[in-house]
Design an enzyme around this catalytic site. Structure first.
Site, PDB file in Angstrom:
ATOM      1  CB  THR A  57      44.833  34.989  33.914  1.00 16.71           C
ATOM      2  OG1 THR A  57      44.677  34.630  32.553  1.00 16.71           O
ATOM      3  CG2 THR A  57      43.667  35.840  34.351  1.00 16.71           C
ATOM      4  CB  SER A  78      42.429  38.507  38.024  1.00 14.59           C
ATOM      5  OG  SER A  78      42.078  38.388  36.661  1.00 14.59           O
ATOM      6  CB  CYS A  79      44.145  32.792  37.192  1.00 13.10           C
ATOM      7  SG  CYS A  79      45.508  32.498  38.324  1.00 13.10           S
ATOM      8  N   GLY A  80      42.725  33.609  40.198  1.00  6.74           N
ATOM      9  CA  GLY A  80      42.122  33.050  41.389  1.00  6.74           C
ATOM     10  C   GLY A  80      42.893  31.889  41.966  1.00  6.74           C
ATOM     11  CG  LEU A  81      44.384  28.867  39.775  1.00  7.01           C
ATOM     12  CD1 LEU A  81      45.094  28.254  38.581  1.00  7.01           C
ATOM     13  CD2 LEU A  81      43.644  27.798  40.546  1.00  7.01           C
TER      14      LEU A  81
END
Length: 282
Positions: free
Chosen positions: A112, A114-117
């Protein structure tokens, strides 16, 4: 081609002339992958080689490393309310004793964008879970001319693209340019999973002497899949992402982008390419 292609009506406009005719399109359907009976992931794919796709996906997740890790893969009967089998749900059963990692977080990191990690977490996840750190001995050594000829060979091997124009492809070559396998799918990542899954089923992992060529760009996810399969060279006909380059540098993967005609950009691992530096024209 079975479920690989479908026919749809299209209105065609050419030089002001309007006509109606059927058109051949690549099929796209969801595939749910279950692991030992538990839902794990859903991917949109072109039907075909579903078992190899599921196996390759689980190689990239660090679950499977050899054919002995795999007990069987089956389509799930009664996948719909009325009990019919859609052939869109597969269950992967691992062999007794195979340790299943906690892949909930790792799968988000890997697949992903756009996982934010952060990128550092993504790089660490791959580096710490790969079964085969890239250390080809003796090292793979490729002539630029050999690499330059691979896209045409990939294109010539694409059967469904010729009918639809709507598929990505991935291929494995030997270090001498021999075509080992090619797979097509609406998603580049699925095409790579199908290659890796087939290699797992045939007992060919790690692919430590292989070159992976993908149509389109080289994303972090594709670089991750190459590293997890022990592939030392990833080439793409378009651009890599910044995180793909970072992962290649971190793991020792040779990453080639914009492989078109006689030109290419080597973003990481240039030691595997037989390059001769020449002075740029003034």
């Amino acid at each position: 081609m079975g479920r690989v292609t479908e026919r749809r009506k299209v209105i065609r406009v050419r030089d002001g002339a309007v006509s109606s005719r059927p058109d051949t399109l690549v099929a796209e359907e969801p595939l749910e992958i279950r692991l030992n009976g538990k839902p794990l992931a859903i991917t949109m794919r072109t039907p075909g080689d579903d078992f190899a796709l599921a196996a390759g996906f689980l190689v990239s997740e660090g679950v499977l490393a050899s054919a002995s890790d795999l007990r069987n893969i089956v389509y799930c009967a009664g996948a719909t309310v009325d009990g019919s089998n859609t052939y869109n749900v597969v269950d992967v059963q691992t062999a007794p004793g195979v340790v299943i990692p906690d892949i909930t977080l790792e799968r988000n990191v890997y697949t992903t964008s756009s996982c934010g990690l952060c990128g550092k977490a993504s790089l660490d996840a791959v580096r710490t879970t790969t079964r085969w750190p890239i250390s080809d001995t003796p090292p793979v050594r490729l002539e630029p001319e050999l690499l330059a000829g691979l896209p045409d060979r990939l294109r010539a091997a694409q059967r469904v693209f010729d009918r639809t124009g709507g598929l990505h492809a991935a291929a494995l070559f030997t270090e001498t340019g021999e075509l080992l396998d090619v797979r097509e799918d609406v998603g580049r990542h699925n095409a790579v999973d199908k290659l890796v899954g087939r290699a797992l089923q045939n007992g060919d992992l790690p692919l430590s002497r292989a070159v992976l060529l993908v149509s389109g760009r080289a994303s972090f996810e594709l670089a991750q899949k190459a590293v997890m399969a022990g592939i030392p060279v990833l080439a793409a006909v378009s651009a890599p992402s910044s995180l793909a380059v970072d992962l290649a540098v971190e793991t020792g993967l040779t990453l080639v982008g914009f492989l078109r005609g006689s030109s290419m950009n080597v973003y990481a691992g240039p030691d595997r390419i037989a390059l001769e530096a020449t002075a740029a024209p003034s």
